[in-house]
Motif scaffolding. Structure first.
Motif, short mmCIF file in Angstrom:
data_model
loop_
_atom_site.label_atom_id
_atom_site.label_comp_id
_atom_site.label_asym_id
_atom_site.label_seq_id
_atom_site.Cartn_x
_atom_site.Cartn_y
_atom_site.Cartn_z
N GLU A 208 0.85 -1.18 0.00
CA GLU A 208 0.00 0.00 0.00
C GLU A 208 0.89 1.24 0.00
O GLU A 208 1.88 1.31 0.74
CB GLU A 208 -0.90 0.01 1.23
CG GLU A 208 -1.93 -1.12 1.26
CD GLU A 208 -2.97 -1.01 0.16
OE1 GLU A 208 -3.21 0.15 -0.29
OE2 GLU A 208 -3.51 -2.03 -0.26
N ALA A 209 0.55 2.20 -0.85
CA ALA A 209 1.42 3.36 -1.00
C ALA A 209 1.51 4.19 0.28
O ALA A 209 2.60 4.51 0.75
CB ALA A 209 0.93 4.22 -2.16
N GLY A 210 0.36 4.53 0.87
CA GLY A 210 0.39 5.39 2.05
C GLY A 210 1.06 6.72 1.72
O GLY A 210 0.67 7.42 0.80
N GLU A 211 2.10 7.06 2.47
CA GLU A 211 2.91 8.25 2.20
C GLU A 211 4.36 7.81 2.02
O GLU A 211 5.19 7.96 2.92
CB GLU A 211 2.77 9.27 3.33
CG GLU A 211 1.36 9.80 3.50
CD GLU A 211 1.27 10.83 4.61
OE1 GLU A 211 2.31 11.09 5.25
OE2 GLU A 211 0.18 11.37 4.82
N PRO A 212 4.71 7.25 0.88
CA PRO A 212 6.05 6.70 0.71
C PRO A 212 7.11 7.79 0.54
O PRO A 212 6.82 8.90 0.10
CB PRO A 212 5.91 5.87 -0.58
CG PRO A 212 4.84 6.57 -1.35
CD PRO A 212 3.87 7.09 -0.32
N TRP A 213 8.31 7.44 0.90
CA TRP A 213 9.46 8.31 0.66
C TRP A 213 10.71 7.45 0.48
O TRP A 213 10.74 6.30 0.87
CB TRP A 213 9.65 9.32 1.80
CG TRP A 213 9.89 8.72 3.15
CD1 TRP A 213 8.97 8.21 3.99
CD2 TRP A 213 11.16 8.58 3.81
NE1 TRP A 213 9.55 7.74 5.14
CE2 TRP A 213 10.91 7.97 5.06
CE3 TRP A 213 12.47 8.91 3.47
CZ2 TRP A 213 11.92 7.67 5.96
CZ3 TRP A 213 13.49 8.63 4.38
CH2 TRP A 213 13.21 8.02 5.60
N GLY A 226 12.14 12.83 -1.43
CA GLY A 226 10.69 12.70 -1.50
C GLY A 226 10.27 11.97 -2.76
O GLY A 226 11.03 11.82 -3.73
N ALA A 228 7.21 11.71 -5.77
CA ALA A 228 6.08 12.34 -6.42
C ALA A 228 5.43 11.34 -7.36
O ALA A 228 6.13 10.65 -8.11
CB ALA A 228 6.54 13.58 -7.19
N GLU A 229 4.11 11.22 -7.30
CA GLU A 229 3.40 10.29 -8.17
C GLU A 229 3.26 10.91 -9.55
O GLU A 229 2.48 11.84 -9.76
CB GLU A 229 2.03 9.93 -7.60
CG GLU A 229 1.37 8.76 -8.30
CD GLU A 229 0.12 8.27 -7.58
OE1 GLU A 229 -0.36 7.16 -7.91
OE2 GLU A 229 -0.38 8.99 -6.69
N TRP A 235 5.94 6.22 -8.97
CA TRP A 235 6.47 7.29 -8.14
C TRP A 235 7.90 7.60 -8.56
O TRP A 235 8.64 6.70 -8.95
CB TRP A 235 6.44 6.91 -6.67
CG TRP A 235 5.07 6.52 -6.18
CD1 TRP A 235 4.40 5.37 -6.45
CD2 TRP A 235 4.21 7.30 -5.37
NE1 TRP A 235 3.17 5.36 -5.84
CE2 TRP A 235 3.01 6.54 -5.16
CE3 TRP A 235 4.30 8.55 -4.77
CZ2 TRP A 235 1.96 7.00 -4.40
CZ3 TRP A 235 3.24 9.01 -4.00
CH2 TRP A 235 2.09 8.24 -3.82
N THR A 260 7.49 2.87 3.45
CA THR A 260 6.03 3.00 3.39
C THR A 260 5.47 2.76 4.78
O THR A 260 5.28 1.62 5.20
CB THR A 260 5.41 1.98 2.42
OG1 THR A 260 5.86 0.67 2.78
CG2 THR A 260 5.81 2.26 0.98
N GLY A 261 5.23 3.83 5.50
CA GLY A 261 4.61 3.70 6.82
C GLY A 261 5.47 2.92 7.80
O GLY A 261 6.67 3.15 7.93
#
Length: 320
Positions: A208-213, A226, A228-229, A235, A260-261
């Motif tokens: 699950e993507a969530g807020e990936p970095w 960071g 960006a999609e 991404w 991811t999270g």
């Protein structure tokens, strides 16, 4: 943390013991199959001469119909459990020796526009028709999977979903299709080295993507980046090359991690391929850039034997 490590260690040891038992029982199972089940079931089953999942999501079967089948106008491959069955047409032919043969190719996975296959084991049968008569036969898989040598091999996972399909068999030899969910990972889509930065595009598989970095990691150094999609499910991370300039004359090897999270970070890699040696086949040329004033640096993108993306950076003497 220690208890988690002990638990993981126990699971790994248990899996290793089960693998040893399976290898020890394989010869006995083979003798039972050929000496008992094949003679008992051979006349009432279609024998598979070839069975494999190619390109990670296409089931290919080549079977010999029972000798009792004198003629066949049509054949249908049945996939499913219980009353939920999916039908796929098979091609019937007769070889020079007079044997009736059936061939089928089935695209698997609803996400790829194919037959939806549930996780776990799915039965395979062949229904043969001639005139008004119809009869279905189990598919008997006598020989194990083929071994492949060379630069390519059948893909182990679907390039669309990452799900893994393989043809197995029951204890009595009936062919079964087994589906396993995708192994979580970050799949490389594209790598682009510009004059001042590196762009890496990735696709999440089984995550699950969530807020990936992302972060680029070398020995003792970390550079957060960071994401960006740039298109649905893809991404892109950017990292300035000036920050990757080596702190000494030694080479620095940078790996790319995706967070991811709360999951552990995933190494960005080429996972969904059919290559035996991605390091050799997917070789990329080194690029010399000037990320800082009066400073040259060589950047060599490559893949490790495990398929992980890695950038090797070294200083370049301007007189070299």
């Amino acid at each position: 943390m220690g208890s988690i490590r002990r638990r993981v260690g126990r699971l790994r040891r248990a899996a290793a013991r089960r693998a040893v038992v399976r290898r020890a029982l394989a010869p006995l199972r083979g003798r039972l199959l050929r000496g008992v089940f094949l003679p008992l079931r051979g006349k009432r089953s279609a024998r598979l001469l070839y069975a494999a999942v190619l390109d990670g999501q296409t089931l290919n079967l080549h079977a010999e119909l029972p000798a009792s089948v004198r003629s066949a106008e049509e054949a249908v491959l049945l996939l499913g459990r219980g009353r939920t069955l999916h039908e796929s047409l098979a091609r019937v032919s007769r070889d020079r020796s007079g044997r009736l043969l059936a061939d089928a190719a089935v695209l698997l996975g609803a996400e790829a526009g194919g037959v939806p296959v549930p996780t776990g084991t799915t039965r395979l049968r062949l229904r043969v028709g001639a005139g008004r008569g119809r009869r279905s036969y189990p598919l008997l898989l006598v020989d194990g999977p083929h071994t492949y040598q060379g630069t390519t091999r059948p893909m182990a996972a679907s390039p669309v979903s990452g799900d893994r399909y393989r043809v197995g068999r029951s204890f009595t030899g009936s062919a079964r299709l087994r589906r396993s969910p995708a192994v979580p990972g970050a799949e490389v889509v594209d790598v682009h080295i510009q004059h001042a930065r590196i762009d890496v595009s990735v696709r999440l598989v089984g995550l699950e993507a969530g807020e990936p970095w992302c972060e680029f990691v070398a020995s003792g150094r970390r550079i957060p980046a960071g994401l960006a999609e740039i298109e649905p499910g893809v991404w892109q991370a950017e990292v300035p090359l000036a920050e990757m300039y080596p702190v000494s004359d030694r080479r620095e090897h940078w790996d790319v991690l995706l967070h991811t999270g709360e999951r552990r970070p995933q190494r960005v890699a080429r996972l969904l391929h059919d290559l035996s040696d991605p390091q050799r086949v997917l070789a990329m040329r080194a690029v010399v850039v000037a990320p800082r004033k009066d400073s040259l640096m060589s950047v060599e993108p490559r893949y490790t034997p495990a398929g992980n993306l890695r950038f090797t950076c070294r200083r370049v003497d301007e007189t070299a």
